[in-house]
Design an enzyme around this catalytic site. Sequence first.
Site, PDB file in Angstrom:
ATOM      1  N   HIS A 191      -3.012   7.351   6.693  1.00  0.00           N
ATOM      2  CA  HIS A 191      -3.182   6.267   6.072  1.00  0.00           C
ATOM      3  C   HIS A 191      -4.689   5.723   6.363  1.00  0.00           C
ATOM      4  O   HIS A 191      -5.324   5.044   5.527  1.00  0.00           O
ATOM      5  CB  HIS A 191      -2.147   5.036   6.353  1.00  0.00           C
ATOM      6  CG  HIS A 191      -2.299   3.863   5.758  1.00  0.00           C
ATOM      7  ND1 HIS A 191      -1.992   3.777   4.500  1.00  0.00           N
ATOM      8  CD2 HIS A 191      -2.308   2.539   6.359  1.00  0.00           C
ATOM      9  CE1 HIS A 191      -1.956   2.468   4.132  1.00  0.00           C
ATOM     10  NE2 HIS A 191      -2.364   1.422   5.142  1.00  0.00           N
TER      11      HIS A 191
ATOM     12  N   CYS B  35       0.659  -1.033  -0.024  1.00  0.00           N
ATOM     13  CA  CYS B  35       0.010   0.136   0.065  1.00  0.00           C
ATOM     14  C   CYS B  35       0.855   1.438  -0.058  1.00  0.00           C
ATOM     15  O   CYS B  35       0.398   2.515  -0.292  1.00  0.00           O
ATOM     16  CB  CYS B  35      -0.956  -0.140   1.229  1.00  0.00           C
ATOM     17  SG  CYS B  35      -1.973  -1.394   1.223  1.00  0.00           S
TER      18      CYS B  35
ATOM     19  N   GLU C 150      -1.504   4.636  14.339  1.00  0.00           N
ATOM     20  CA  GLU C 150      -1.353   5.784  13.650  1.00  0.00           C
ATOM     21  C   GLU C 150      -1.500   7.082  14.420  1.00  0.00           C
ATOM     22  O   GLU C 150      -0.777   8.127  14.464  1.00  0.00           O
ATOM     23  CB  GLU C 150      -2.020   5.811  12.249  1.00  0.00           C
ATOM     24  CG  GLU C 150      -1.527   7.081  11.354  1.00  0.00           C
ATOM     25  CD  GLU C 150      -1.934   7.044   9.922  1.00  0.00           C
ATOM     26  OE1 GLU C 150      -1.441   7.659   9.203  1.00  0.00           O
ATOM     27  OE2 GLU C 150      -2.823   6.339   9.692  1.00  0.00           O
TER      28      GLU C 150
ATOM     29  N   LYS D 285      -9.645   7.774   2.754  1.00  0.00           N
ATOM     30  CA  LYS D 285     -10.104   6.408   2.499  1.00  0.00           C
ATOM     31  C   LYS D 285     -11.337   6.103   2.854  1.00  0.00           C
ATOM     32  O   LYS D 285     -12.319   5.278   2.398  1.00  0.00           O
ATOM     33  CB  LYS D 285      -9.187   5.266   3.096  1.00  0.00           C
ATOM     34  CG  LYS D 285      -7.695   5.450   2.240  1.00  0.00           C
ATOM     35  CD  LYS D 285      -6.945   4.236   2.832  1.00  0.00           C
ATOM     36  CE  LYS D 285      -5.543   3.863   2.289  1.00  0.00           C
ATOM     37  NZ  LYS D 285      -4.679   5.370   2.786  1.00  0.00           N
TER      38      LYS D 285
ATOM     39  N   PHE E 272       1.662  -3.683   3.819  1.00  0.00           N
ATOM     40  CA  PHE E 272       1.840  -5.009   4.249  1.00  0.00           C
ATOM     41  C   PHE E 272       3.563  -5.242   4.063  1.00  0.00           C
ATOM     42  O   PHE E 272       4.224  -4.925   3.101  1.00  0.00           O
ATOM     43  CB  PHE E 272       0.997  -5.950   3.738  1.00  0.00           C
ATOM     44  CG  PHE E 272      -0.208  -6.149   3.970  1.00  0.00           C
ATOM     45  CD1 PHE E 272      -0.723  -5.346   5.011  1.00  0.00           C
ATOM     46  CD2 PHE E 272      -0.842  -7.155   3.277  1.00  0.00           C
ATOM     47  CE1 PHE E 272      -2.129  -5.509   5.352  1.00  0.00           C
ATOM     48  CE2 PHE E 272      -2.237  -7.011   3.616  1.00  0.00           C
ATOM     49  CZ  PHE E 272      -2.886  -6.344   4.596  1.00  0.00           C
TER      50      PHE E 272
ATOM     51  N   HIS F 272      -9.826   1.787  -0.022  1.00  0.00           N
ATOM     52  CA  HIS F 272      -8.226   1.741  -0.228  1.00  0.00           C
ATOM     53  C   HIS F 272      -7.891   1.187  -1.481  1.00  0.00           C
ATOM     54  O   HIS F 272      -8.051   0.136  -1.871  1.00  0.00           O
ATOM     55  CB  HIS F 272      -8.000   0.746   1.188  1.00  0.00           C
ATOM     56  CG  HIS F 272      -6.496   0.697   1.275  1.00  0.00           C
ATOM     57  ND1 HIS F 272      -5.478   1.270   0.487  1.00  0.00           N
ATOM     58  CD2 HIS F 272      -5.762   0.095   2.199  1.00  0.00           C
ATOM     59  CE1 HIS F 272      -4.382   1.044   0.797  1.00  0.00           C
ATOM     60  NE2 HIS F 272      -4.502   0.307   2.077  1.00  0.00           N
TER      61      HIS F 272
END
Length: 420
Positions: free
Chosen positions: A306, A166, A317, A338, A406, A343
């Site tokens: 994110h 991502c 976060e 998002k 990831f 996403h």
Amino acid sequence: MELKRVVVTGLGAVTPLGNNVEETWKNLLEGKSGAAPITSFDTANFKTQFACEVKDLDVSAYIDRKEARKIDRYTQLAMISAMQGVKDAGIDLDTVDKNRIGVVYGVGIGGIKTFEDEVIYYGQHIENGPKFSPFFIPKMIADIASGHISIHFGFHGPNYTTTSACASSSNAVADAFNLIRLGKANIMVTGGAEAAITPCGVGGFNAMHALSTRNDDPEKASRPFSASRDGFIMAEGAGCLILEELEHAKARGAKIYAEMVGEGMSADAYHITASHPEGLGAKLVMQNALEDAGLQPEDIDYINVHGTSTPVGDISEAKAIKDVFGEAAYKLNISSTKSMTGHMLGAAGAVEAMVAVLSVQNDIVPPTINHEDGDEDPEIDYRLNFTFNKAQKRQVRAAISNTFGFGGHNACVVFKKYAE
């Protein structure tokens, strides 16, 4: 060595909220959701039956139908976003030095639709020996979108693909920025694309329990920083930024959206899919980005986070932001777009960098939608301004965009208002 200054002179986008930058930006500011039941395949047997798909896109308006059949959907989206970006930047292809223009595009997964189609076809004909299309490999491989973009325009500068889940297209933007400020190119076409809303894509993320299963109310399923969040929403799309060396941009009279001033990278080195619970990698990447940009925490007015609407990621976060920004954290705006776009995986960083640029240019922050009173998570500090449910006008001197992938890959890019 004196580093070159880098500015943003063009933007392009194909997203679940619009097939160009203007439509996407308008719908972001209005707080609209791009989520709806999946139309590209039968989801009857899937735990998650909705996603954020690109809608009503006429590919033939950009790419010849015959040529479009030879490329995967993610490459189509990448090329369309790049075509928009180059046009928006007003680059004169007849006079510009194409040896000094490069392409770096990010993708997390690549041609998964092509792979699925070929495997199904092979399985149906296996008794007669291998039956593969000669376009199978060049349609599927992750690097091919940047290749097609350079071929289409005849750009001979640096050309490659970044793949870091991502964080892929944030890494692409960071690399493009560094190539220009080191004098390796005058212009970089950069961004990312993804088109993984397929049976394998949705089924694979379902198996990991990563996706929301709120099938009865897709538009409200993505709810970052709310207690009832239950996973992210798959999305497809592409984003493009035209980055350019400042003096080169001024010499050709280019419009300037903002200046890119820094980037940061880090690794969680913790888990293959989960972020560090204390946000250590997220903290480090923002610190690195601020240092690279020569900015202090109080110089930042907006963070496009994110913010995927996952139970662990949102908490870590938020903790990282408090650790990095201290008291200044309560004076800035935070939002997760998002919540509206879903996403876009490898394309997320590019589109969200575009959002940061437009926020700097227009002094407005898009919202984080779907938060409801009483849906507060005790592990999240709501003194932070998550810009819930409504866009907020404010001065945005500088903004950063976070993306975490990831494997623990973290990337952060920094933009500020351009001034001589």
